[in-house]
Design a protein around this motif. Sequence first.
Motif, short mmCIF file in Angstrom:
data_model
loop_
_atom_site.label_atom_id
_atom_site.label_comp_id
_atom_site.label_asym_id
_atom_site.label_seq_id
_atom_site.Cartn_x
_atom_site.Cartn_y
_atom_site.Cartn_z
N VAL A 21 0.86 -1.18 0.00
CA VAL A 21 0.00 0.00 0.00
C VAL A 21 0.90 1.23 0.00
O VAL A 21 1.96 1.22 0.64
N CYS A 22 0.50 2.30 -0.68
CA CYS A 22 1.30 3.53 -0.71
C CYS A 22 1.55 4.02 0.72
O CYS A 22 0.63 4.10 1.53
N ALA A 23 2.82 4.36 1.01
CA ALA A 23 3.18 4.82 2.36
C ALA A 23 2.81 6.28 2.58
O ALA A 23 2.54 6.68 3.71
N ASP A 24 2.79 7.07 1.53
CA ASP A 24 2.59 8.51 1.69
C ASP A 24 1.19 8.97 1.29
O ASP A 24 0.95 10.16 1.14
N SER A 25 0.28 8.05 1.11
CA SER A 25 -1.07 8.41 0.67
C SER A 25 -2.12 7.78 1.59
O SER A 25 -2.57 6.66 1.35
N PRO A 26 -2.50 8.49 2.67
CA PRO A 26 -3.50 7.93 3.58
C PRO A 26 -4.83 7.60 2.89
O PRO A 26 -5.60 6.79 3.40
N GLY A 27 -5.08 8.16 1.72
CA GLY A 27 -6.28 7.80 0.98
C GLY A 27 -6.29 6.33 0.59
O GLY A 27 -7.35 5.71 0.46
N CYS A 28 -5.11 5.75 0.41
CA CYS A 28 -4.99 4.33 0.07
C CYS A 28 -5.23 3.45 1.29
O CYS A 28 -5.36 2.25 1.16
N TRP A 29 -5.29 4.03 2.49
CA TRP A 29 -5.49 3.24 3.70
C TRP A 29 -6.96 3.16 4.06
O TRP A 29 -7.32 2.51 5.04
N ALA A 30 -7.81 3.80 3.31
CA ALA A 30 -9.24 3.79 3.62
C ALA A 30 -9.81 2.39 3.45
O ALA A 30 -9.47 1.67 2.52
#
Length: 91
Positions: A55-64
Amino acid sequence: MTASSPTAHVPERTCVACRTKRPQAELLRVSRDAAGGWQVAPGAQKGRTGRGAYVCADSPGCWAEKRLRRTFRGDAPAVSAALHASSAAPA
């Protein structure tokens, strides 16, 4: 015959949320731990075993949770919580 490339090989992985291909070091690796929970580690960390997802580390949108459902299905809420907890933990 082709000349060898002067640049070193950089492993790439695909984010399971946004499907963007990036260098492995720019992603977080999510995998199961021995207790059945989820663990989050830097993508370039050595000594890992077993299957993992990135998962992208710098994109909290990807953690949704909603973006993680395709890969993790019913475990998406737990994975999302693990990603948010790892970002809150001191480095």
